[in-house]
Design an enzyme around this catalytic site. Structure first.
Site, mmCIF file in Angstrom:
data_model
loop_
_atom_site.group_PDB
_atom_site.id
_atom_site.type_symbol
_atom_site.label_atom_id
_atom_site.label_comp_id
_atom_site.label_asym_id
_atom_site.label_seq_id
_atom_site.Cartn_x
_atom_site.Cartn_y
_atom_site.Cartn_z
ATOM 1 N N SER A 112 19.580 -68.088 -9.203
ATOM 2 C CA SER A 112 18.486 -66.908 -8.904
ATOM 3 C C SER A 112 17.790 -67.117 -7.783
ATOM 4 C CB SER A 112 17.810 -66.678 -10.105
ATOM 5 O OG SER A 112 17.009 -65.564 -9.944
ATOM 6 N N SER A 113 16.603 -66.561 -7.877
ATOM 7 C CA SER A 113 15.808 -66.646 -6.700
ATOM 8 C C SER A 113 14.403 -66.210 -7.011
ATOM 9 C CB SER A 113 16.231 -65.724 -5.513
ATOM 10 O OG SER A 113 15.402 -65.658 -4.424
ATOM 11 N N LYS B 125 19.645 -60.644 -8.282
ATOM 12 C CA LYS B 125 19.342 -61.947 -8.643
ATOM 13 C C LYS B 125 18.546 -61.939 -10.171
ATOM 14 C CE LYS B 125 20.641 -64.674 -5.628
ATOM 15 N NZ LYS B 125 21.714 -65.697 -5.922
ATOM 16 N N TYR C 96 18.741 -57.246 -3.180
ATOM 17 C CA TYR C 96 18.918 -58.557 -3.582
ATOM 18 C C TYR C 96 18.170 -59.170 -4.600
ATOM 19 C CZ TYR C 96 18.740 -63.628 -2.739
ATOM 20 O OH TYR C 96 18.910 -65.059 -2.924
#
Length: 258
Positions: A146-147, A164, A160
């Site tokens: 993930s982020s 994620k 984005y």
């Protein structure tokens, strides 16, 4: 380094650069056979360098140019990983690192751009997992990357960030659905700021604004490095993580993001 992954075969998507490359090298140094994946021609040299590093560590690897948004490419990755695994013809580890990244204001979004993000960051992850399932070994491991952007609101990153965030939901569902049936664990790693090309492509204004927060990171007053993240993924790919599944692991040095 402990050679606890000898005989294991791993697919690491997006493993020519950054966190993906560090994961590939880390798993290879622990004995795994590694399928190194890149997408664009400009990443071929970097992917070959990862394979060279793996060879120096005594690990087998195979480099493949493949786009996980495409069905035929996903199948090619699976078949080449099975060949890499030798007679057992099983895949032990799948790490989803590949992702499309770009910035775009909500007002400027198009159907085409939405599909580009979804096809790689969500659909590609889902259908590559499905393609691996018939061949996954008992005690297999699936790890999604993930982020921080899944949790921190940064303008112009809606596609984005949303993609994620969806990956953080998948392990909970897949752990329940696949765990006993296939004997696998499914987890997600959410890195904090890491010194990669993507991080340094963010606006200078944002990076400057984040600096005081980074300086206050409890573990150390610095941004993360790829070698901070790879061993966490390595743990999730090991036998020692057998009782960890359906979780999102924050790898941010204790950084509190709001």
């Amino acid at each position: 380094m402990t050679q606890d992954l000898i005989g294991k075969t791993a697919i690491i998507t997006g493993s020519a650069r950054g966190i993906g490359a560090a994961i590939a090298i880390h798993l290879g140094q622990r004995g795994a056979n590694v399928l190194v994946n890149y997408v664009s021609d400009r990443s071929k040299e970097a992917a070959d360098q990862v394979a060279s590093t793996l060879s120096q560590a005594g690990a087998k690897s195979f480099v493949i140019q493949a786009d996980i948004s495409k069905s035929m490419d996903r199948e090619a990755m699976v078949q080449n990983a099975l060949e890499l695994s030798g007679p057992k013809k099983k895949i032990d580890i799948l790490v989803h690192n590949a992702a499309v990244w770009d910035k775009c204001d909500l007002a400027d979004l198009t159907d085409e751009l939405y599909d580009r993000f979804d096809d790689t960051n969500v659909k590609g992850v889902t259908f590559l997992t499905k393609a691996v399932l018939p061949h996954i070994a008992r005690n297999g491991r699936i790890v999604l990357m993930s982020s921080i952007l899944a949790r921190q609101g940064i303008s112009s990153t809606s596609l984005y960030s949303a993609s994620k965030a969806s990956l953080e939901a998948s392990p909970r569902v897949w752990a329940a659905e696949l765990g006993q049936k296939y004997g696998v664990t499914v987890n997600c790693v959410n890195p904090g700021p890491v010194a990669t090309d993507m991080w340094f492509s963010l606006d200078t204004e944002y990076l400057d604004a984040m600096q005081p927060t980074i300086d206050a990171t409890p573990a150390a007053a610095r941004i993360g490095e790829v070698d901070d993240i790879a061993p966490i993924v390595g743990f999730l790919c090991s036998e020692q993580s057998r009782w960890v599944t359906g979780n999102v692991i924050s790898a941010n040095g204790g950084l509190l993001l709001h």
